[in-house]
Design a protein around this motif. Structure first.
Motif, PDB file in Angstrom:
ATOM      1  N   UNK A 149       0.396  -1.244  -0.124  1.00 42.25           N
ATOM      2  CA  UNK A 149       0.099  -0.040  -0.083  1.00 42.25           C
ATOM      3  C   UNK A 149       1.033   1.214   0.227  1.00 42.25           C
ATOM      4  N   UNK A 150       2.025   1.136   0.154  1.00 47.33           N
ATOM      5  CA  UNK A 150       3.629   2.269   0.112  1.00 47.33           C
ATOM      6  C   UNK A 150       2.801   2.833   0.968  1.00 47.33           C
ATOM      7  N   UNK A 151       3.676   4.179   1.096  1.00 49.82           N
ATOM      8  CA  UNK A 151       3.555   5.596   2.167  1.00 49.82           C
ATOM      9  C   UNK A 151       5.150   6.493   2.040  1.00 49.82           C
ATOM     10  N   UNK A 152       5.572   6.462   2.995  1.00 49.00           N
ATOM     11  CA  UNK A 152       6.847   7.187   2.392  1.00 49.00           C
ATOM     12  C   UNK A 152       8.162   6.574   1.851  1.00 49.00           C
ATOM     13  N   UNK A 153       8.023   4.759   1.878  1.00 42.58           N
ATOM     14  CA  UNK A 153       8.800   4.481   1.152  1.00 42.58           C
ATOM     15  C   UNK A 153       8.372   3.981  -0.511  1.00 42.58           C
ATOM     16  N   UNK A 154       8.561   3.990  -1.624  1.00 38.65           N
ATOM     17  CA  UNK A 154       7.553   4.070  -2.087  1.00 38.65           C
ATOM     18  C   UNK A 154       7.607   2.721  -2.711  1.00 38.65           C
ATOM     19  N   UNK A 155       6.297   2.014  -3.387  1.00 40.65           N
ATOM     20  CA  UNK A 155       6.515   0.484  -3.609  1.00 40.65           C
ATOM     21  C   UNK A 155       6.201   0.238  -5.296  1.00 40.65           C
ATOM     22  N   UNK A 156       5.744  -0.509  -5.628  1.00 41.02           N
ATOM     23  CA  UNK A 156       6.006  -1.398  -6.999  1.00 41.02           C
ATOM     24  C   UNK A 156       5.052  -2.587  -7.872  1.00 41.02           C
ATOM     25  N   UNK A 157       4.953  -2.699  -9.218  1.00 38.72           N
ATOM     26  CA  UNK A 157       4.932  -4.223  -9.528  1.00 38.72           C
ATOM     27  C   UNK A 157       5.210  -3.561 -10.794  1.00 38.72           C
ATOM     28  N   UNK A 158       6.041  -4.746 -11.520  1.00 34.79           N
ATOM     29  CA  UNK A 158       6.479  -5.432 -12.540  1.00 34.79           C
ATOM     30  C   UNK A 158       5.853  -6.276 -12.998  1.00 34.79           C
ATOM     31  N   UNK A 178      13.490   4.295  -1.840  1.00 32.98           N
ATOM     32  CA  UNK A 178      14.927   4.163  -1.315  1.00 32.98           C
ATOM     33  C   UNK A 178      15.521   2.941  -1.798  1.00 32.98           C
ATOM     34  N   UNK A 179      14.683   1.872  -1.732  1.00 34.11           N
ATOM     35  CA  UNK A 179      14.812   0.474  -1.927  1.00 34.11           C
ATOM     36  C   UNK A 179      15.476  -0.001  -3.501  1.00 34.11           C
ATOM     37  N   UNK A 180      15.706   1.319  -3.774  1.00 32.65           N
ATOM     38  CA  UNK A 180      16.024   1.042  -5.355  1.00 32.65           C
ATOM     39  C   UNK A 180      15.466   0.145  -5.992  1.00 32.65           C
ATOM     40  N   UNK A 181      14.419   0.006  -6.409  1.00 31.72           N
ATOM     41  CA  UNK A 181      13.701  -0.720  -7.520  1.00 31.72           C
ATOM     42  C   UNK A 181      14.256  -0.070  -8.957  1.00 31.72           C
ATOM     43  N   UNK A 182      14.128  -1.051  -9.641  1.00 36.97           N
ATOM     44  CA  UNK A 182      14.831  -1.135 -11.067  1.00 36.97           C
ATOM     45  C   UNK A 182      13.792  -0.906 -11.947  1.00 36.97           C
ATOM     46  N   UNK A 183      14.070  -0.090 -12.635  1.00 40.98           N
ATOM     47  CA  UNK A 183      13.129  -0.102 -14.560  1.00 40.98           C
ATOM     48  C   UNK A 183      13.737  -1.277 -15.655  1.00 40.98           C
TER      49      UNK A 183
END
Length: 225
Positions: free
Chosen positions: A120-129, A155-160
């Protein structure tokens, strides 16, 4: 016959074959992308979250060797295998498996429960790939073919798709709202989710906003004089 003589006769065939290769359509794997995500339905998340894909190409794509990953620390944390065929132009909804008013009543093309709920995210980003490889082959360094990162800072460095640290595409959506990629490629919070349908038209600035801007500009010019 001398080998070079036979080669002369083969050159037209080789040229024709090369030209035919150049005319082949691009690989189907590059034409499927993420379109919309409902990661925080109104009320409980369990069995109500969904992810929408879209086939932007001109040929059907078999999703049997494709997979989804999600999370905040790594794409390899939570994953699920995909199945089904997505037709050209089709919007394909994965998730649920319940369809109710709380999740905009989607028609589910692939009903399944995200056993580890989408973040659900918040201050730290989350994502879907989205990956064009089987789920067993998705590792910490596997490049996705389509990504959306939402919420605060990555801040977790999820990459594109290129392997670079991804920019945050859109802020955190409130409960009951989705995030949707518009026709212009920009992700936005969508207060009224549209599972299985094309994105809502990109809103144009209201006339009174433009009028106010024009008035402010005129006032500034007059003051400058």
């Amino acid at each position: 016959m001398h080998p070079l003589q036979s080669l002369r006769f083969d050159l037209p065939c080789l040229a024709a074959a090369a030209a035919a290769c150049l005319l082949l359509p691009p690989a189907a794997r590059a034409q499927v992308a993420l379109a919309e995500v409902l990661y925080d339905p109104a009320g409980s998340d369990d069995e109500l979250e969904w992810i929408e894909l879209v086939n932007e190409g001109e040929t059907p794509v078999d999703l049997a060797s494709w997979s989804l990953g999600w999370g905040g620390a790594s794409w390899a944390g939570d994953r699920v295998a995909l199945t089904g065929v997505i037709e050209p132009g089709q919007h394909f909804v994965v998730g649920g498996p319940r369809s109710a008013a709380e999740n905009a009543s989607p028609v589910l093309d692939l009903p399944l429960d995200f056993e580890a709920d989408l973040q659900n995210s918040g201050a730290t980003a989350d994502g879907v790939a989205l990956f064009d490889v089987p789920v067993a082959e998705v590792g910490a360094e596997t490049l996705p073919v389509s990504v959306v990162v939402y919420g605060g800072e990555n801040t977790s460095g999820l990459f594109d798709e290129t392997g670079a640290v991804a920019s945050v595409d859109v802020g955190d959506a409130p409960g009951g709202s989705s995030i949707e990629r518009g026709d212009d490629g920009v992700w936005r919070v969508q207060a009224a989710p549209t599972p299985g349908a094309p994105p809502q038209p990109v809103p144009e600035p209201a006339r009174f906003v433009l009028a106010a801007a024009a008035t402010a500009a005129l006032v500034g010019v007059r003051r400058a004089r």
